[in-house]
Design an enzyme around this catalytic site. Sequence first.
Site, PDB file in Angstrom:
ATOM      1  CG  ASN A  13     -28.804  11.476 -25.827  1.00 43.28           C
ATOM      2  OD1 ASN A  13     -29.413  10.850 -26.691  1.00 43.28           O
ATOM      3  ND2 ASN A  13     -28.734  12.802 -25.822  1.00 43.28           N
ATOM      4  CD1 TRP A  14     -26.506   5.212 -26.672  1.00 48.66           C
ATOM      5  CD2 TRP A  14     -28.034   3.773 -27.466  1.00 48.66           C
ATOM      6  NE1 TRP A  14     -26.399   4.033 -25.956  1.00 48.66           N
ATOM      7  CE2 TRP A  14     -27.318   3.137 -26.426  1.00 48.66           C
ATOM      8  CE3 TRP A  14     -29.044   3.067 -28.123  1.00 48.66           C
ATOM      9  CZ2 TRP A  14     -27.598   1.827 -26.025  1.00 48.66           C
ATOM     10  CZ3 TRP A  14     -29.325   1.765 -27.726  1.00 48.66           C
ATOM     11  CH2 TRP A  14     -28.602   1.153 -26.689  1.00 48.66           C
ATOM     12  CE  LYS A  15     -25.779  13.645 -27.662  1.00 45.68           C
ATOM     13  NZ  LYS A  15     -24.867  14.777 -27.667  1.00 45.68           N
ATOM     14  CG  HIS A  99     -30.164  16.885 -25.605  1.00 40.72           C
ATOM     15  ND1 HIS A  99     -29.347  17.385 -26.586  1.00 40.72           N
ATOM     16  CD2 HIS A  99     -29.368  16.133 -24.793  1.00 40.72           C
ATOM     17  CE1 HIS A  99     -28.110  16.943 -26.389  1.00 40.72           C
ATOM     18  NE2 HIS A  99     -28.100  16.179 -25.309  1.00 40.72           N
ATOM     19  CD  GLU A 101     -27.056  17.100 -29.392  1.00 42.45           C
ATOM     20  OE1 GLU A 101     -27.720  16.072 -29.532  1.00 42.45           O
ATOM     21  OE2 GLU A 101     -25.945  17.126 -28.813  1.00 42.45           O
ATOM     22  CD  GLU A 171     -26.587  16.750 -21.498  1.00 40.05           C
ATOM     23  OE1 GLU A 171     -25.844  15.775 -21.526  1.00 40.05           O
ATOM     24  OE2 GLU A 171     -27.429  16.983 -22.363  1.00 40.05           O
ATOM     25  N   GLY A 177     -19.975  16.990 -26.771  1.00 45.00           N
ATOM     26  CA  GLY A 177     -19.344  16.476 -27.986  1.00 45.00           C
ATOM     27  C   GLY A 177     -18.053  17.178 -28.361  1.00 45.00           C
ATOM     28  CB  SER A 217     -16.778  15.936 -22.986  1.00 48.70           C
ATOM     29  OG  SER A 217     -17.047  16.530 -24.248  1.00 48.70           O
ATOM     30  N   GLY A 238     -23.099  11.025 -23.826  1.00 49.98           N
ATOM     31  CA  GLY A 238     -23.387  10.908 -25.251  1.00 49.98           C
ATOM     32  C   GLY A 238     -22.424   9.938 -25.916  1.00 49.98           C
ATOM     33  N   GLY A 239     -21.376  10.470 -26.534  1.00 54.90           N
ATOM     34  CA  GLY A 239     -20.445   9.671 -27.337  1.00 54.90           C
ATOM     35  C   GLY A 239     -19.964   8.398 -26.653  1.00 54.90           C
TER      36      GLY A 239
HETATM   37  P1  13P Z   1     -21.208  13.933 -25.148  1.00 54.60           P
HETATM   38  O1  13P Z   1     -21.007  12.997 -23.982  1.00 54.60           O
HETATM   39  O2  13P Z   1     -20.934  13.279 -26.479  1.00 54.60           O
HETATM   40  O3  13P Z   1     -20.475  15.219 -24.955  1.00 54.60           O
HETATM   41  O4  13P Z   1     -22.768  14.301 -25.192  1.00 54.60           O
HETATM   42  C1  13P Z   1     -23.396  14.738 -24.036  1.00 54.60           C
HETATM   43  C2  13P Z   1     -24.854  14.783 -24.266  1.00 54.60           C
HETATM   44  O5  13P Z   1     -25.348  15.612 -25.013  1.00 54.60           O
HETATM   45  C3  13P Z   1     -25.692  13.794 -23.594  1.00 54.60           C
HETATM   46  O6  13P Z   1     -27.040  14.106 -23.686  1.00 54.60           O
END
Ligand code: 13P
Length: 259
Positions: A13-15, A99, A101, A171, A177, A217, A238-239
């Site tokens: 997920n590149w957000k 998600h 966020e 999640e 993050g 993470s 994510g990251g």
């Molecule tokens: P991180 O891997 O950066 O913690 O993010 C997880 C995430 O929200 C994937 O959708």
Amino acid sequence: MTNRSRKPYIAGNWKMNLDRAKCLDLIKTIKGRLGDGGDREVAVFAPAIYLADVTAVAQGSPLGVGGQNIWYEDNGAFTGELAARMLREVGADRVLVGHSERRHVFKEPDEWMGRKVRIALDRDLLPIYCVGETLDERKANRTDRVLKRQLESGFDKVRPEDAHRLTVAYEPVWAIGTGETATPEMAGLAHKTIRKWIAQRLGDTAANTIRILYGGSVKPDNARELMAVDGVDGLLVGGASMQADTFIPIIEYDLRQTP
Ligand code: 13P
């Protein structure tokens, strides 16, 4: 024993990160590395504005490309929103729904979730429905209750025959993050709660079909351990999905030694 009757699913997920050139570069690298995909499903969730370009590069490979959010109507006065049919039209084949966020930063309520999951399925997008508790909820021993409430809303319009097209991502909000990862035990328990709930709602066949991913993470050095947890069918990253040198080792979690 890890149940590998379900194909491992590794998703990035590149957000709201990367620019167009970096997205295209990254998708090219992943595509080159993935070959025919073989025994795992790999997908990226790119910023919507780049989806047409990213899907064009991914074409001819088994890589999935998805959007990060949709609205649940096909048309109308919904300024700033995107319909499932629009993502489909530019080549996306999947989408994230709920998600953390979206829920916590943009205050999306539970009431929207069932309709979002339903329109995704109806417009031929494969949804990943995201659930997870906050730190306060975990500390108050409310994790199971929160997960069940979120499942209740997201599965509101799901039928057993949708199971093979639907994925759930667990999640924990406190792990996103932050560098904090759920322990294998925590992930295992949450995944068990989720699968049991699905079994009660849709039956054992559906519960054994639906993949449940872990997210929060995930890094190259914990991917293997998380994937070894019973009931963890994949990872939502994510990251670490934003660079080939961290995402590829996660995709290949079982093909190399962890440091
Ligand atoms: P991180 O891997 O950066 O913690 O993010 C997880 C995430 O929200 C994937 O959708």
